[in-house]
Design a protein around this motif. Structure first.
Motif, PDB file in Angstrom:
ATOM      1  N   SER A  54     -58.711 -79.338 -62.309  1.00  0.00           N
ATOM      2  CA  SER A  54     -58.303 -78.805 -60.881  1.00  0.00           C
ATOM      3  C   SER A  54     -57.029 -77.571 -61.012  1.00  0.00           C
ATOM      4  CB  SER A  54     -57.625 -79.499 -59.835  1.00  0.00           C
ATOM      5  OG  SER A  54     -56.986 -80.828 -60.383  1.00  0.00           O
ATOM      6  N   ASP A  58     -68.207 -79.296 -64.289  1.00  0.00           N
ATOM      7  CA  ASP A  58     -68.471 -80.880 -63.550  1.00  0.00           C
ATOM      8  C   ASP A  58     -70.387 -80.131 -63.027  1.00  0.00           C
ATOM      9  OD1 ASP A  58     -66.693 -81.879 -64.258  1.00  0.00           O
ATOM     10  OD2 ASP A  58     -65.489 -82.126 -61.580  1.00  0.00           O
ATOM     11  N   LEU A  59     -69.743 -79.068 -62.599  1.00  0.00           N
ATOM     12  CA  LEU A  59     -71.609 -78.614 -61.732  1.00  0.00           C
ATOM     13  C   LEU A  59     -72.835 -78.346 -62.755  1.00  0.00           C
ATOM     14  CD1 LEU A  59     -72.751 -77.876 -59.223  1.00  0.00           C
ATOM     15  CD2 LEU A  59     -72.582 -76.176 -59.523  1.00  0.00           C
ATOM     16  N   PHE A  77     -68.533 -79.334 -56.343  1.00  0.00           N
ATOM     17  CA  PHE A  77     -67.600 -79.348 -57.910  1.00  0.00           C
ATOM     18  C   PHE A  77     -67.525 -78.183 -58.304  1.00  0.00           C
ATOM     19  CE2 PHE A  77     -71.426 -82.819 -57.451  1.00  0.00           C
ATOM     20  CZ  PHE A  77     -70.499 -84.064 -58.135  1.00  0.00           C
ATOM     21  N   LYS A 130     -73.531 -82.138 -64.238  1.00  0.00           N
ATOM     22  CA  LYS A 130     -74.082 -82.625 -63.426  1.00  0.00           C
ATOM     23  C   LYS A 130     -75.252 -82.582 -63.205  1.00  0.00           C
ATOM     24  CE  LYS A 130     -70.650 -85.889 -62.250  1.00  0.00           C
ATOM     25  NZ  LYS A 130     -69.772 -85.366 -62.655  1.00  0.00           N
ATOM     26  N   LYS A 140     -65.719 -75.090 -55.568  1.00  0.00           N
ATOM     27  CA  LYS A 140     -66.040 -75.615 -55.106  1.00  0.00           C
ATOM     28  C   LYS A 140     -67.660 -75.757 -55.222  1.00  0.00           C
ATOM     29  CE  LYS A 140     -63.489 -79.200 -56.449  1.00  0.00           C
ATOM     30  NZ  LYS A 140     -62.348 -78.937 -57.955  1.00  0.00           N
TER      31      LYS A 140
END
Ligand code: PHE
Length: 461
Positions: A370, A386-387, A382, A390, A378
């Motif tokens: 962050s 992270d996107l 995410f 995931k 985001k």
């Protein structure tokens, strides 16, 4: 075309002995997934109970999917897209291969970033910047490594130069030799970490966290995370095992290799977990700290022991090698596709692939935490890092695996599949094959569907 064929045959020839195939496949499976991802995902999902679900996913989904992919690759001797085209010409099945190519890009976007951190820790360890660290300084060093504009991107660039150089040189032979001799050394070094970690006061709590299964902690999200990790760990659902399968020799055992790879892979992950969690509990760190866990704990394992600095440098050197052999197998998926299906020269295919990966990968690098420059952006809740993670592990790879089991289980003649897996009669173990076939037709796809439904909240446990 002849050139392509020669290159292709040359690559296949290098995976010549059974041992070489085993190590090349293991070289793809063992990587940052074991040393970096496994501990923090176990940590964030409650420890032992997660581990139990993870084992079930490896046995009932991971191994069968790997057999299917190796079958598809070896039978057709083609890249991930060409393979489906050969088996079912002019159908939408090749979409599985195309999806795999997209997934390999998504994974590389963030994998190259984390590999850059590992490369930079090699440098830091060698130059003594990690000596005498405390939990607080370990945190600051990790933040400096991962947040920032210049250094993480430069290290990521170095990673891509190394990967491209190896792939362009086409030194499959070299890669084999590297994996064959260095994976065992990595194994020994992790055991040294374990021995050291076992002398720390937090060892009981650390091991309890890893092995004590509290089933109340299981929910749809945890199960999906375990499934995603199994796919990521065993390099499944995205074409790597199809591509590597196409380099297997005719007499490789398509059933035993996946079992041996899966067992060795789980052992490496567990050993890594047993090195890290005692440190976490000794220094009262947070097991669910996330992607920084490896980088904030391992330097502490080696501080204050004789030859600690040298051991630490060796540890990160070997981790970087494990990461690199895994990346080679990731990048090989689009490279094989571009060179065979789009008639590109191998060098151009490599350059095109890594340049795209590097440019978009910068987005992951600038959003790893962050505090990063783009950390505030985001998408569906995410950041980019992270996107990409995931989306690949928890969605695309399991979907790829589901479609692959349906393809092999229902759209390929049982006899054809059996002949290939049994090496045209050279192997004769009907009962094992029949068991596998039942799992591929019924158990793996049903488990995959249940996991999806439960993660969407449609089924509740
Ligand atoms: N299995 C590798 C690891 O655990 C990552 C990987 C995923 C490699 C998919 C190839 C394909 O580090």
């Amino acid at each position: 075309m002849t050139e392509l064929n020669t290159e292709h045959t040359k690559k296949r020839e290098t995976f010549s002995t059974g041992l070489a195939v085993f190590f090349a496949t293991l070289g793809s499976a063992v990587g940052l997934g074991n040393i970096w991802k496994f501990p923090y995902v176990v940590g964030s999902n409650g420890g032992g109970a997660f581990l139990f679900i993870y084992f079930i996913c490896v046995i009932f989904v991971g191994i069968p999917v790997m057999v299917c992919e190796l079958y598809i690759g070896r039978k057709t001797r083609s890249n991930a897209v060409g393979a489906f085209e050969k088996l079912k010409p002019k159908t939408a099945w090749k979409g599985i291969g195309l999806m795999g190519i997209i997934t390999s890009f998504l994974i590389m976007f963030f994998y190259s970033d984390v590999s850059g951190w590992v490369y930079s820790y090699v440098f830091k360890a060698i130059t003594g910047q990690l000596s005498g660290v405390t939990p607080a300084t370990a945190n600051t060093i990790f933040e400096k490594t991962s947040v920032g504009l210049v250094s993480p991107i430069v290290w990521q660039g170095i990673v891509f130069i190394v990967v491209a150089a190896i792939l362009i040189a086409g030194v499959q032979n070299g890669i084999e030799r590297i994996t064959k001799s260095l994976l065992p050394v990595l194994f020994v070094l992790i055991i040294i970490c374990d021995i050291r970690a076992f002398t720390l006061p937090g060892v009981r709590n650390g091991l309890k966290f890893l092995y004590y299964a509290d089933f109340t902690k299981i929910n749809g999200g945890v199960i999906l995370a375990a499934l995603g990790l199994a796919f990521f760990k065993l390099s499944l659902g995205m074409g790597t095992m199809i591509t590597y399968g196409s380099y297997f020799t005719d007499n490789n055992n398509l059933l035993h290799t996946p079992i041996k790879v899966a067992i060795s892979d789980v052992v490496v992950s567990l050993l890594a977990g047993m090195a890290i969690f005692p440190v976490v509990f000794t220094f009262k760190m947070e097991p669910s700290a996330g992607p920084g866990l490896l980088f904030t704990t391992i330097p502490l394992v080696f501080s204050k022991i004789p030859f600690g600095g040298i051991l630490l440098a060796c540890f990160f050197i070997l981790t970087s090698i494990a990461a690199t052999t895994a990346m080679i197998s990731l990048v090989e998926v689009p490279v094989a596709y571009f060179s065979e299906e789009k008639n590109m020269k191998r060098t151009n295919a490599v350059l095109l692939t890594v340049i795209i990966m590097f440019i978009i990968g910068i987005l992951a690098t600038l959003s790893a935490s962050s505090k990063s420059l783009l950390g505030y952006i985001k998408i569906f809740g995410f950041g980019f890092f992270d996107l990409f993670d995931k989306l690949s592990s928890n969605i695309l790879m399991p979907v790829g695996g589901l479609l692959t089991t349906i393809f092999v289980g229902y759209f390929i003649r049982k006899e054809d599949f059996k002949n290939e897996v049994m090496n045209n009669g050279a192997l004769s173990n009907d009962s094992k094959f029949n068991l596998l076939y039942i799992v591929i037709r019924y158990i793996s796809p049903i488990l995959l569907v249940i996991v999806f439904l439960s993660s969407l909240g449609i089924i509740k446990f």
